[in-house]
Design a protein around this motif. Structure first.
Motif, PDB file in Angstrom:
ATOM      1  N   LYS A 209      73.784   1.912  64.219  1.00  0.00           N
ATOM      2  CA  LYS A 209      74.798   2.856  64.231  1.00  0.00           C
ATOM      3  C   LYS A 209      74.319   4.154  64.392  1.00  0.00           C
ATOM      4  N   CYS A 210      73.010   4.427  64.623  1.00  0.00           N
ATOM      5  CA  CYS A 210      72.446   5.850  64.703  1.00  0.00           C
ATOM      6  C   CYS A 210      73.316   6.875  65.337  1.00  0.00           C
ATOM      7  N   THR A 211      73.651   7.852  64.729  1.00  0.00           N
ATOM      8  CA  THR A 211      74.861   8.855  65.262  1.00  0.00           C
ATOM      9  C   THR A 211      74.258   9.573  66.478  1.00  0.00           C
ATOM     10  N   PHE A 212      72.847   9.690  66.469  1.00  0.00           N
ATOM     11  CA  PHE A 212      72.445  10.213  67.843  1.00  0.00           C
ATOM     12  C   PHE A 212      72.076   9.753  69.237  1.00  0.00           C
ATOM     13  N   CYS A 213      72.183   8.432  69.125  1.00  0.00           N
ATOM     14  CA  CYS A 213      71.672   7.556  70.268  1.00  0.00           C
ATOM     15  C   CYS A 213      72.820   7.586  71.091  1.00  0.00           C
ATOM     16  N   LEU A 214      72.514   7.656  72.368  1.00  0.00           N
ATOM     17  CA  LEU A 214      73.418   7.886  73.434  1.00  0.00           C
ATOM     18  C   LEU A 214      74.129   6.497  74.001  1.00  0.00           C
ATOM     19  N   TRP A 215      73.475   5.649  74.249  1.00  0.00           N
ATOM     20  CA  TRP A 215      73.655   4.408  75.253  1.00  0.00           C
ATOM     21  C   TRP A 215      74.699   3.535  74.474  1.00  0.00           C
ATOM     22  N   GLN A 311      67.210  11.022  52.910  1.00  0.00           N
ATOM     23  CA  GLN A 311      68.590  11.223  52.869  1.00  0.00           C
ATOM     24  C   GLN A 311      69.016  11.459  54.333  1.00  0.00           C
ATOM     25  N   ILE A 312      68.035  12.310  55.300  1.00  0.00           N
ATOM     26  CA  ILE A 312      68.146  12.298  56.674  1.00  0.00           C
ATOM     27  C   ILE A 312      68.526  10.631  57.468  1.00  0.00           C
ATOM     28  N   LEU A 313      67.642   9.891  57.153  1.00  0.00           N
ATOM     29  CA  LEU A 313      67.825   8.740  57.673  1.00  0.00           C
ATOM     30  C   LEU A 313      69.222   8.076  57.287  1.00  0.00           C
ATOM     31  N   HIS A 314      69.689   8.169  56.199  1.00  0.00           N
ATOM     32  CA  HIS A 314      71.188   7.750  55.621  1.00  0.00           C
ATOM     33  C   HIS A 314      72.123   8.688  56.371  1.00  0.00           C
ATOM     34  N   ASN A 315      72.010  10.019  56.657  1.00  0.00           N
ATOM     35  CA  ASN A 315      72.903  10.835  57.310  1.00  0.00           C
ATOM     36  C   ASN A 315      73.170  10.514  58.776  1.00  0.00           C
ATOM     37  N   ILE A 316      72.020  10.023  59.379  1.00  0.00           N
ATOM     38  CA  ILE A 316      72.204   9.577  60.441  1.00  0.00           C
ATOM     39  C   ILE A 316      72.787   7.920  60.844  1.00  0.00           C
ATOM     40  N   SER A 373      60.649  14.666  69.139  1.00  0.00           N
ATOM     41  CA  SER A 373      61.797  15.120  70.130  1.00  0.00           C
ATOM     42  C   SER A 373      62.664  16.236  69.091  1.00  0.00           C
ATOM     43  N   LEU A 374      63.357  16.949  69.987  1.00  0.00           N
ATOM     44  CA  LEU A 374      64.531  17.630  69.075  1.00  0.00           C
ATOM     45  C   LEU A 374      65.813  17.019  69.152  1.00  0.00           C
ATOM     46  N   ALA A 375      66.482  17.010  68.018  1.00  0.00           N
ATOM     47  CA  ALA A 375      67.955  16.497  67.916  1.00  0.00           C
ATOM     48  C   ALA A 375      68.620  16.876  69.162  1.00  0.00           C
ATOM     49  N   ALA A 376      69.203  16.090  69.858  1.00  0.00           N
ATOM     50  CA  ALA A 376      69.971  16.560  71.043  1.00  0.00           C
ATOM     51  C   ALA A 376      71.469  15.795  70.972  1.00  0.00           C
ATOM     52  N   PRO A 377      72.489  16.627  70.592  1.00  0.00           N
ATOM     53  CA  PRO A 377      73.745  16.195  70.704  1.00  0.00           C
ATOM     54  C   PRO A 377      74.668  15.862  72.008  1.00  0.00           C
ATOM     55  N   TYR A 378      74.215  14.647  72.509  1.00  0.00           N
ATOM     56  CA  TYR A 378      74.955  14.491  73.621  1.00  0.00           C
ATOM     57  C   TYR A 378      76.346  14.253  73.579  1.00  0.00           C
ATOM     58  N   PRO A 379      77.198  14.589  74.366  1.00  0.00           N
ATOM     59  CA  PRO A 379      78.529  14.500  74.295  1.00  0.00           C
ATOM     60  C   PRO A 379      78.802  12.787  74.285  1.00  0.00           C
ATOM     61  N   GLY A 380      79.649  12.390  73.443  1.00  0.00           N
ATOM     62  CA  GLY A 380      80.162  10.710  73.281  1.00  0.00           C
ATOM     63  C   GLY A 380      79.436  10.413  72.302  1.00  0.00           C
ATOM     64  N   THR A 381      78.581  11.027  71.506  1.00  0.00           N
ATOM     65  CA  THR A 381      77.795  10.697  70.238  1.00  0.00           C
ATOM     66  C   THR A 381      78.479  11.235  69.020  1.00  0.00           C
ATOM     67  N   ARG A 382      78.597  10.655  67.903  1.00  0.00           N
ATOM     68  CA  ARG A 382      78.879  10.985  66.824  1.00  0.00           C
ATOM     69  C   ARG A 382      78.078  12.443  66.098  1.00  0.00           C
ATOM     70  N   LEU A 383      76.815  12.421  66.595  1.00  0.00           N
ATOM     71  CA  LEU A 383      76.052  13.593  66.495  1.00  0.00           C
ATOM     72  C   LEU A 383      76.802  14.957  66.984  1.00  0.00           C
ATOM     73  N   TYR A 384      77.138  14.739  68.120  1.00  0.00           N
ATOM     74  CA  TYR A 384      77.744  15.758  69.144  1.00  0.00           C
ATOM     75  C   TYR A 384      79.101  16.268  68.338  1.00  0.00           C
ATOM     76  N   ASP A 385      80.179  15.233  67.676  1.00  0.00           N
ATOM     77  CA  ASP A 385      81.225  15.410  67.347  1.00  0.00           C
ATOM     78  C   ASP A 385      81.063  16.445  65.728  1.00  0.00           C
ATOM     79  N   GLU A 386      79.845  15.972  65.204  1.00  0.00           N
ATOM     80  CA  GLU A 386      79.338  16.610  63.803  1.00  0.00           C
ATOM     81  C   GLU A 386      79.240  18.150  64.175  1.00  0.00           C
TER      82      GLU A 386
END
Length: 471
Positions: A209-215, A311-316, A373-386
């Motif tokens: 469920k990685c929050t950054f992963c697009l596919w 903690q970061i691994l938990h966050n994502i 890599s640099l954290a990339a908040p792609y639209p459609g991901t939870r990272l983007y919403d955050e």
């Protein structure tokens, strides 16, 4: 319909990575196979697949093809969308009767916005788009094609019902047949794989469920739907027979190692073929499974460690701890399995201290090679919403993931850690990992053992030095 599947031309230095239309220049240029387009191309008789960036084709090279086809389906991504639209508009000017569609995560999460961007785009395919493309190519009325959002005769956007996920993955034809037919195999290369190589998917979806992963969050979903071991081994046997110069097979599934009995069965089948192979893996595969994989031709694992901070691994929502990753890496070293480790800086919870912690962690576990890599908040991901909810994105816009030259930027800033510092930490990471006596000696010894790698390493070194000089 006479159909062209097109990876559009892009900027000089475009990196065709991630098995799809990747958006950026990276430290070292690489090209992965356009698997997401090759799959529907394999299902449309008489179609053709063109990968313009890998073939070094410009818009001027592609434009004459507009009059040779009735349908063009292009793969796009959020950062490349604007230039891809320009390609679509040029093709439409050349042949106003041409039907043009787009597929990919960008249009899947924003179909209406994508259609609104240009009247040159007639439709977009959402979700898994293989059968969507096939049915459009068959000339069916667009109103009856599931998974399609299209512009009707009055210019109105029409959203058809969603297309169900594919359950029987064995029903899909081999993408490697399209590779052989339409692509130049030697054009596809990446530093940590033997050249030439071939990559394809043995399943779709990812249970993580990685929050950054697009596919998984946009196209593939979180259920891992797989091809049978017999089907996978059969495609590898086809590659071995029809493309005997290929030196390595790479399985591009997000987490190929999730179903361990299946992986072990596939490995034994590959062992009988005597092929060299590599795959993506989560850093939690047990020693027993690793041993079976290694004994049956496994050479390398591409492992997403992401961070050295729990903690970061938990966050994502990585579903992994650093102690498990340490044990896994130790087991790989013991078995002689090479690891290309990937890390991401700038994820939620990142601080100066956690960046240092991740660099130290990478040096400690010591994968053979790394990618930062640099954290990339792609639209459609939870990272983007955050990022939107918390105001982490700057004023340049939510989809500004690369600069005008195509180099990935750091779009996320935190009150305690600015994007400029995150960006610069990538260079620090690479220098601290590679420029140490033990690592230099290890890579030198590798080149002595494998003289054929020297040219590739020198080329990579020049590209890496050029990359750093631009920064």
């Amino acid at each position: 319909m006479k159909t062209l599947f097109l990876h559009p031309p892009s900027f000089d230095g475009f990196d065709g990575g991630a098995g799809a239309r990747y958006q950026a220049k990276r430290e070292i240029k690489s090209f992965w196979y356009p698997t997401w387009l090759a799959q529907p191309a394999a299902m449309v008789p008489g179609s053709r697949l063109i990968d313009a960036p890998a073939d070094g084709l410009s818009l001027a090279d592609v434009l004459p093809l507009a009059n040779e086809y009735e349908l063009v389906i292009m793969h796009t991504s959020s950062p490349s969308f604007a230039t891809d639209v320009q390609v679509a508009e040029a093709l439409k000017r050349e042949n106003p009767k041409l039907l043009i569609g787009m597929v990919g995560a960008k249009v899947a999460v924003d179909p209406d916005g994508s259609l609104a961007a240009s009247t040159a785009i007639d439709f977009v395919g959402r979700e898994e788009f293989d059968y969507t493309c096939k049915e459009v190519a068959e000339g069916r009325d667009l109103s009856g094609v599931l998974g399609l959002t299209y512009r009707d005769a009055n210019g109105k956007h029409v959203r058809n019902s969603d297309r169900p996920m594919i359950e029987n993955m064995d029903e899909l034809p081999f993408v490697s047949e399209v590779y052989k037919r339409d692509l130049t195999i030697e054009n596809y290369f990446i530093g940590y794989l033997e050249h030439p190589y071939v990559s394809f998917y043995t399943g779709r979806g990812c249970r993580s469920k990685c929050t950054f992963c697009l596919w998984p969050q946009t196209v593939g979903g979180h259920r891992y739907r797989v091809r049978s071991p017999e089907n996978v081994v059969a495609e590898v046997a086809y590659i071995q027979r029809e493309m005997p110069h290929v030196k390595e097979i790479f399985f591009d599934d997000d987490t190929f190692t999730d179903f361990k009995p299946r992986v072990e069965e596939i490995a034994r089948g590959l062992g009988k073929l005597g092929v060299t192979w590599s795959c993506n893996a989560k850093a939690n595969v047990p020693y027993k499974t690793l041993k079976i994989m290694k004994e049956n031709g496994l050479r390398l694992l591409l492992v997403g460690y992401e961070s050295g901070n729990n903690q970061i691994l938990h966050n994502i929502k990585k579903g992994l701890r650093t102690d498990i990753a340490r044990e896994f890496t130790k087991n790989c070293r013991k078995l002689g399995i090479t690891i290309h480790g990937t890390f991401i800086l700038g994820l939620p919870g990142e601080t100066r201290e956690t960046i240092r912690e991740t660099i130290d962690f990478a040096r400690e576990i010591n994968p053979h090679t790394i990618q930062v890599s640099l954290a990339a908040p792609y639209p459609g991901t939870r990272l983007y919403d955050e990022a939107v909810e918390n105001g982490w994105l700057d004023a340049s816009g939510p989809e500004a993931l690369v600069n005008d030259d195509g180099v990935q930027i750091a779009p996320i800033s935190y009150p305690h850690l600015g994007k400029e510092e995150i960006f610069e930490s990538v260079e620090t990471f690479y220098k601290r990992f590679y420029f140490r006596p033990g690592k230099i000696a290890e890579l030198t010894a590798e080149m002595v053992r494998h003289p054929g790698m020297i040219g590739r390493r020198l080329r990579e070194g020049r590209e890496f030095a050029q990359f750093l000089s631009h920064r």
